[in-house]
Design an enzyme around this catalytic site. Structure first.
Site, PDB file in Angstrom:
ATOM      1  N   ASN A 119       0.879  -1.176   0.000  1.00 47.28           N
ATOM      2  CA  ASN A 119       0.000   0.000   0.000  1.00 47.28           C
ATOM      3  C   ASN A 119       0.911   1.219   0.000  1.00 47.28           C
ATOM      4  OD1 ASN A 119      -1.849   2.023   0.419  1.00 47.28           O
ATOM      5  ND2 ASN A 119      -2.283   1.485   2.543  1.00 47.28           N
ATOM      6  N   TRP A 120       1.026   1.838  -1.159  1.00 52.08           N
ATOM      7  CA  TRP A 120       1.958   2.980  -1.271  1.00 52.08           C
ATOM      8  C   TRP A 120       1.416   4.236  -0.597  1.00 52.08           C
ATOM      9  CZ3 TRP A 120       3.997   3.017  -7.071  1.00 52.08           C
ATOM     10  CH2 TRP A 120       4.733   1.841  -7.293  1.00 52.08           C
ATOM     11  N   GLU A 128      -7.032   4.392   7.572  1.00 53.56           N
ATOM     12  CA  GLU A 128      -6.809   5.828   7.335  1.00 53.56           C
ATOM     13  C   GLU A 128      -8.016   6.449   6.649  1.00 53.56           C
ATOM     14  OE1 GLU A 128      -3.006   5.408   5.397  1.00 53.56           O
ATOM     15  OE2 GLU A 128      -2.114   4.805   7.295  1.00 53.56           O
ATOM     16  N   GLY A 134       2.605  -1.230   4.224  1.00 52.28           N
ATOM     17  CA  GLY A 134       2.683   0.188   3.906  1.00 52.28           C
ATOM     18  C   GLY A 134       4.123   0.617   3.709  1.00 52.28           C
ATOM     19  N   GLY A 135       4.726   1.149   4.762  1.00 48.18           N
ATOM     20  CA  GLY A 135       6.067   1.745   4.682  1.00 48.18           C
ATOM     21  C   GLY A 135       7.089   0.879   3.964  1.00 48.18           C
TER      22      GLY A 135
HETATM   23  C1  PEP Z   1      -0.977  -0.162   5.726  1.00 46.48           C
HETATM   24  O1  PEP Z   1      -0.899   0.933   5.218  1.00 46.48           O
HETATM   25  O2  PEP Z   1      -1.928  -0.896   5.466  1.00 46.48           O
HETATM   26  C2  PEP Z   1       0.087  -0.583   6.644  1.00 46.48           C
HETATM   27  C3  PEP Z   1       0.004  -1.759   7.207  1.00 46.48           C
HETATM   28  O3  PEP Z   1       1.107   0.307   6.844  1.00 46.48           O
HETATM   29  P1  PEP Z   1       2.502   0.006   7.599  1.00 46.48           P
HETATM   30  O4  PEP Z   1       3.044  -1.272   7.016  1.00 46.48           O
HETATM   31  O5  PEP Z   1       3.363   1.180   7.277  1.00 46.48           O
HETATM   32  O6  PEP Z   1       2.192  -0.135   9.042  1.00 46.48           O
END
Ligand code: PEP
Length: 256
Positions: free
Chosen positions: A13-14, A101, A238-239
């Site tokens: 997930n960018w 989010e 995500g990150g």
């Molecule tokens: C996400 O955005 O779904 C997520 C899990 O982000 P992160 O890996 O940065 O916690």
């Protein structure tokens, strides 16, 4: 994860990162790193504006393209929104719905998540449905109730045949973007609770076949342990999906 029964899906997930030029670079870096890694499905969920160019760029690779949200109406006076048909025409195969989010900052409710999921399925997309509890809800001991209710409402009106295209991502909100990860036991437990909800509604054969990911600060250092759990069938990342080497290392962890 239990690859004998269900598909493992590693999805990035960018979020609101990378314009088309940066997206192109990341895909170019990623392609050689993931070549031949065929034990999982690889998806990148990119900003709307990147969908057409990333769809073009991933041709000839095993990377699939997704968007991060979808509106539930087909067309009309919904300024700033994007329909499921538009996403399909732009080259998306997957779409995230109900990310925390979106729930937190953009007023998404369980009811609108259900509408978006339904619209995505109607258009032929594969939705990645996000559910997960807030820290306060975990502390109150109501995690099972929260994720069960989110899952049940999101799937209202969806029959077993259509459910085959749905991936569920268990994402404890307190673990998203915080660097704090659920333990593999916590992830397995709640993914199992979600599987139980699916079993209650659709029967155990369907529940055993549905892909349930964990998401929340998954990274190369913790991916193998999380992915080794019976009920964890992949990750929503995500990150760490913004760095080709890190995302590829997570995909490597899903090869075992
Ligand atoms: C996400 O955005 O779904 C997520 C899990 O982000 P992160 O890996 O940065 O916690």
């Amino acid at each position: 994860m239990n690859r004998n029964l269900r598909k493992t899906v590693i999805a990035g997930n960018w979020k609101m990162n990378l314009a088309p030029s940066g997206a192109k670079t990341l895909i170019e870096e990623l392609k050689p790193l993931i070549a031949g890694k065929d034990k999982c499905e690889i998806v990148v969920c990119v900003p709307f504006i990147d969908v057409p160019s990333v769809a073009e760029k991933v041709k000839g690779s095993d990377i699939k393209v997704g968007a991060q949200n979808v509106h539930f109406m087909k067309s009309g006076a919904y300024t700033g929104e994007i329909s499921a048909e538009m996403l399909v025409e732009a080259g998306a195969e997957y779409v995230i719905v109900g990310h925390s989010e979106r729930r937190q900052y953009f007023g998404e409710t369980d009811e609108t998540v259900n509408l978006r999921l339904t619209a995505a399925l109607d258009a032929g997309l594969k939705p990645i449905l996000c559910v997960g509890e807030l820290l306060e809800q975990r502390d109150r001991g109501i995690t099972a109730e929260v994720v069960s209710m989110q899952t049940k409402i999101a799937l209202q009106g969806i029959d077993a045949e259509r459910l085959k295209r749905v991936i569920i991502a268990y994402e404890p909100v307190w673990a998203i973007g915080t660097g704090r990860t659920a333990t593999s036991e916590q992830a397995d437990e709640v993914c199992g609770i979600i599987r139980g909800v699916i079993a209650g509604k659709y029967g155990s054969d369907t529940a055993e076949a549905v892909t349930i990911q964990y998401g929340g600060s998954m990274k190369p250092g913790n991916a193998a342990e999380l992915l080794a759990k019976y009920n964890v069938d992949g990750g929503l990342i995500g990150g760490a999906s913004l760095k080709a080497a890190d995302f590829a290392a997570i995909i490597d962890a899903a090869q075992n």
